[in-house]
Design a protein around this motif. Sequence first.
Motif, short mmCIF file in Angstrom:
data_model
loop_
_atom_site.label_atom_id
_atom_site.label_comp_id
_atom_site.label_asym_id
_atom_site.label_seq_id
_atom_site.Cartn_x
_atom_site.Cartn_y
_atom_site.Cartn_z
N HIS A 26 21.99 -31.44 3.31
CA HIS A 26 21.70 -30.16 2.67
C HIS A 26 20.20 -29.97 2.55
O HIS A 26 19.48 -30.87 2.14
CB HIS A 26 22.33 -30.15 1.27
N LEU A 27 19.74 -28.80 2.93
CA LEU A 27 18.33 -28.45 2.86
C LEU A 27 18.21 -27.16 2.06
O LEU A 27 19.03 -26.26 2.19
CB LEU A 27 17.79 -28.24 4.28
N THR A 28 17.16 -27.06 1.25
CA THR A 28 16.96 -25.85 0.47
C THR A 28 15.48 -25.62 0.19
O THR A 28 14.70 -26.56 0.22
CB THR A 28 17.76 -25.91 -0.86
N ASP A 29 15.12 -24.38 -0.04
CA ASP A 29 13.78 -24.00 -0.50
C ASP A 29 12.66 -24.50 0.40
O ASP A 29 11.67 -25.06 -0.07
CB ASP A 29 13.56 -24.48 -1.93
N VAL A 30 12.76 -24.23 1.69
CA VAL A 30 11.70 -24.59 2.63
C VAL A 30 10.44 -23.77 2.36
O VAL A 30 9.33 -24.27 2.44
CB VAL A 30 12.18 -24.41 4.09
N HIS A 31 10.60 -22.51 2.02
CA HIS A 31 9.50 -21.59 1.70
C HIS A 31 8.40 -21.62 2.76
O HIS A 31 7.21 -21.63 2.43
CB HIS A 31 8.93 -21.89 0.32
N GLY A 32 8.79 -21.66 4.02
CA GLY A 32 7.84 -21.58 5.12
C GLY A 32 7.19 -22.90 5.50
O GLY A 32 6.42 -22.95 6.45
N HIS A 33 7.50 -23.97 4.81
CA HIS A 33 6.87 -25.26 5.10
C HIS A 33 7.59 -25.98 6.24
O HIS A 33 8.03 -27.11 6.09
CB HIS A 33 6.85 -26.13 3.83
N ILE A 34 7.67 -25.35 7.40
CA ILE A 34 8.37 -25.94 8.53
C ILE A 34 7.57 -27.07 9.17
O ILE A 34 8.11 -27.86 9.94
CB ILE A 34 8.75 -24.88 9.59
N PHE A 35 6.29 -27.17 8.85
CA PHE A 35 5.46 -28.26 9.34
C PHE A 35 5.20 -29.28 8.24
O PHE A 35 4.24 -30.04 8.29
CB PHE A 35 4.13 -27.72 9.89
N LEU A 69 25.12 -29.86 8.67
CA LEU A 69 23.83 -29.53 8.08
C LEU A 69 23.92 -28.13 7.49
O LEU A 69 24.28 -27.18 8.19
CB LEU A 69 22.73 -29.58 9.14
N PHE A 70 23.63 -28.01 6.20
CA PHE A 70 23.66 -26.73 5.51
C PHE A 70 22.28 -26.41 4.94
O PHE A 70 21.54 -27.32 4.56
CB PHE A 70 24.67 -26.75 4.36
N VAL A 99 17.18 -25.23 14.85
CA VAL A 99 17.69 -26.28 13.97
C VAL A 99 19.22 -26.22 14.03
O VAL A 99 19.80 -25.14 13.94
CB VAL A 99 17.18 -26.09 12.52
N PRO A 100 19.89 -27.36 14.19
CA PRO A 100 21.35 -27.36 14.39
C PRO A 100 22.15 -27.19 13.10
O PRO A 100 22.96 -28.04 12.73
CB PRO A 100 21.60 -28.72 15.03
N TYR A 101 21.95 -26.07 12.41
CA TYR A 101 22.68 -25.83 11.17
C TYR A 101 24.18 -25.63 11.45
O TYR A 101 24.55 -24.94 12.38
CB TYR A 101 22.17 -24.56 10.48
N SER A 102 25.01 -26.20 10.58
CA SER A 102 26.44 -25.91 10.61
C SER A 102 26.69 -24.57 9.95
O SER A 102 27.55 -23.81 10.37
CB SER A 102 27.22 -27.00 9.87
N ALA A 103 25.93 -24.30 8.90
CA ALA A 103 25.99 -23.01 8.20
C ALA A 103 24.74 -22.88 7.35
O ALA A 103 24.14 -23.87 6.95
CB ALA A 103 27.24 -22.90 7.33
N LEU A 104 24.36 -21.63 7.09
CA LEU A 104 23.23 -21.36 6.22
C LEU A 104 23.42 -20.02 5.55
O LEU A 104 24.28 -19.24 5.94
CB LEU A 104 21.91 -21.43 6.98
N THR A 105 22.62 -19.79 4.53
CA THR A 105 22.72 -18.54 3.79
C THR A 105 21.33 -18.10 3.36
O THR A 105 20.35 -18.81 3.55
CB THR A 105 23.66 -18.68 2.58
#
Length: 145
Positions: A26-35, A69-70, A99-105
């Motif tokens: 589970h991933l959350t709150d990236v807020h643009g920090h992809i690097f 991966l969600f 990114v190989p997400y199974s699902a996202l929102t």
Amino acid sequence: CAPAVLFALPTTAISDNVEHDFTIVHLTDVHGHIFGNRHIDDSADFGDLVSLMAHMGKASSNSNKNLMLFDSGDLIEGTGLSDATEVHGKYIFDIAENVPYSALTMGNHDIGHSSTTELMMEDDGFIPSWHGRYVAANSLFRPEN
């Protein structure tokens, strides 16, 4: 702004008297920090995430386990790259599609600007690119006239 959170949860489900093993990431709150986030020690980036999922996926397929991966939203808003274009998130969405997400929102930051929401919903936009794996409920979009 909360940092992105990544955790793996191994679990087991039983259906038709057959045991199924799952690992949920589970991933959350990236807020643009992809690097990664330079303000957080040991911060990973999207390349690390894709690599991790590839290695975990290979291990899962060898052991007959399921890997999912969600992402619970807030991919954008918070970095120069995320906010660099008039329509916030354009660069982030283009990268996140790999990114190989199974699902996202969506999170509240993903829909804060109507132009961003319009970009996400275009026929060839971010939401349709997930072919039904972008999940949202109780959401109503009203384009500005």
